[in-house]
Design a protein around this motif. Structure first.
Motif, PDB file in Angstrom:
ATOM      1  N   ALA A  52      -4.229  -2.132  -2.175  1.00 40.09           N
ATOM      2  CA  ALA A  52      -2.779  -2.187  -2.355  1.00 40.09           C
ATOM      3  C   ALA A  52      -2.480  -2.627  -3.778  1.00 40.09           C
ATOM      4  O   ALA A  52      -3.373  -3.065  -4.512  1.00 40.09           O
ATOM      5  CB  ALA A  52      -2.139  -3.171  -1.372  1.00 40.09           C
ATOM      6  N   LYS A  53      -1.216  -2.553  -4.123  1.00 37.79           N
ATOM      7  CA  LYS A  53      -0.763  -3.176  -5.358  1.00 37.79           C
ATOM      8  C   LYS A  53      -0.313  -4.586  -4.996  1.00 37.79           C
ATOM      9  O   LYS A  53       0.467  -4.765  -4.056  1.00 37.79           O
ATOM     10  CB  LYS A  53       0.382  -2.390  -5.977  1.00 37.79           C
ATOM     11  N   TYR A  54      -0.827  -5.550  -5.730  1.00 36.53           N
ATOM     12  CA  TYR A  54      -0.555  -6.948  -5.446  1.00 36.53           C
ATOM     13  C   TYR A  54       0.465  -7.497  -6.438  1.00 36.53           C
ATOM     14  O   TYR A  54       0.319  -7.315  -7.662  1.00 36.53           O
ATOM     15  CB  TYR A  54      -1.844  -7.762  -5.507  1.00 36.53           C
TER      16      TYR A  54
ATOM     17  N   ALA B 103       0.850  -1.186   0.000  1.00 31.96           N
ATOM     18  CA  ALA B 103       0.000   0.000   0.000  1.00 31.96           C
ATOM     19  C   ALA B 103       0.890   1.242   0.000  1.00 31.96           C
ATOM     20  O   ALA B 103       2.046   1.182   0.432  1.00 31.96           O
ATOM     21  CB  ALA B 103      -0.904  -0.010   1.226  1.00 31.96           C
ATOM     22  N   PRO B 104       0.373   2.372  -0.462  1.00 27.70           N
ATOM     23  CA  PRO B 104       1.177   3.600  -0.491  1.00 27.70           C
ATOM     24  C   PRO B 104       1.721   3.940   0.889  1.00 27.70           C
ATOM     25  O   PRO B 104       0.997   3.926   1.885  1.00 27.70           O
ATOM     26  CB  PRO B 104       0.174   4.652  -0.963  1.00 27.70           C
ATOM     27  N   GLY B 105       3.020   4.203   0.945  1.00 30.44           N
ATOM     28  CA  GLY B 105       3.647   4.586   2.196  1.00 30.44           C
ATOM     29  C   GLY B 105       3.932   3.453   3.146  1.00 30.44           C
ATOM     30  O   GLY B 105       4.390   3.679   4.269  1.00 30.44           O
ATOM     31  N   LYS B 106       3.660   2.225   2.706  1.00 27.59           N
ATOM     32  CA  LYS B 106       3.881   1.064   3.571  1.00 27.59           C
ATOM     33  C   LYS B 106       4.859   0.101   2.917  1.00 27.59           C
ATOM     34  O   LYS B 106       5.071   0.133   1.708  1.00 27.59           O
ATOM     35  CB  LYS B 106       2.563   0.359   3.871  1.00 27.59           C
ATOM     36  N   GLU B 107       5.414  -0.766   3.733  1.00 28.34           N
ATOM     37  CA  GLU B 107       6.319  -1.778   3.217  1.00 28.34           C
ATOM     38  C   GLU B 107       5.534  -2.895   2.536  1.00 28.34           C
ATOM     39  O   GLU B 107       4.359  -3.126   2.844  1.00 28.34           O
ATOM     40  CB  GLU B 107       7.172  -2.348   4.355  1.00 28.34           C
ATOM     41  N   ARG B 108       6.224  -3.587   1.634  1.00 30.01           N
ATOM     42  CA  ARG B 108       5.598  -4.740   1.000  1.00 30.01           C
ATOM     43  C   ARG B 108       5.374  -5.821   2.050  1.00 30.01           C
ATOM     44  O   ARG B 108       6.260  -6.107   2.871  1.00 30.01           O
ATOM     45  CB  ARG B 108       6.505  -5.256  -0.119  1.00 30.01           C
TER      46      ARG B 108
ATOM     47  N   GLN C 167      -3.200  -3.455  -9.395  1.00 29.86           N
ATOM     48  CA  GLN C 167      -3.781  -2.622  -8.344  1.00 29.86           C
ATOM     49  C   GLN C 167      -5.155  -3.147  -7.928  1.00 29.86           C
ATOM     50  O   GLN C 167      -6.002  -3.431  -8.783  1.00 29.86           O
ATOM     51  CB  GLN C 167      -3.911  -1.178  -8.819  1.00 29.86           C
ATOM     52  N   VAL C 168      -5.347  -3.246  -6.640  1.00 31.60           N
ATOM     53  CA  VAL C 168      -6.645  -3.594  -6.065  1.00 31.60           C
ATOM     54  C   VAL C 168      -7.077  -2.437  -5.171  1.00 31.60           C
ATOM     55  O   VAL C 168      -6.336  -2.042  -4.263  1.00 31.60           O
ATOM     56  CB  VAL C 168      -6.569  -4.890  -5.244  1.00 31.60           C
TER      57      VAL C 168
END
Length: 123
Positions: free
Chosen positions: A92-94, A40-45, A118-119
């Motif tokens: 998030a982007k999956y 997700a934006p601003g978060k770690e994978r 992207q979801v």
């Protein structure tokens, strides 16, 4: 080596469902364990789910357990992620990922990655 392409992302309302696909090139797909991650934006994978090369073993993050199902079809060189009861926090982007032999839950363990899909889950 294996090349991965994700598809199936989109915009869905909370409570809805999506099925992601990960198509792999190469004749050695069945020798790779596979995983899904999201960022997700601003978060770690973060780890979502993983599946063994045969499909007989699966593992899920606690946040998606009971809602998401990972599977694979080695005859089609494709892995899937069925996502039900989606929540806004699933936005998030999956990414799908592959690694030889056994699956892992850390992104560092995976050598091959797709470009992501992207979801977006609206409330």
């Amino acid at each position: 080596q294996v090349q991965l392409v994700e598809s199936g992302g989109g915009l869905v309302q909370a409570g809805g469902s999506l099925r992601l696909s990960c198509a792999a090139s190469g004749r050695t797909f069945r020798s790779y364990a596979m995983g899904w991650f999201r960022q997700a934006p601003g978060k770690e994978r973060e780890f979502v789910a993983a599946i063994s090369w045969s499909g007989s073993s699966t593992y899920y993050a606690d946040s998606v357990k009971g809602r998401f199902t990972i599977s694979r079809d080695n005859t089609k060189n494709t892995m899937y992620l069925q996502m039900n009861s989606l929540k806004p926090e699933d936005t998030a982007k999956y990414y799908c990922a592959a690694r030889p032999t056994t699956f892992g839950t850390s992104s560092d363990e995976y050598a091959y990655w797709g470009q992501g899909t992207q979801v977006t889950v609206s409330s």
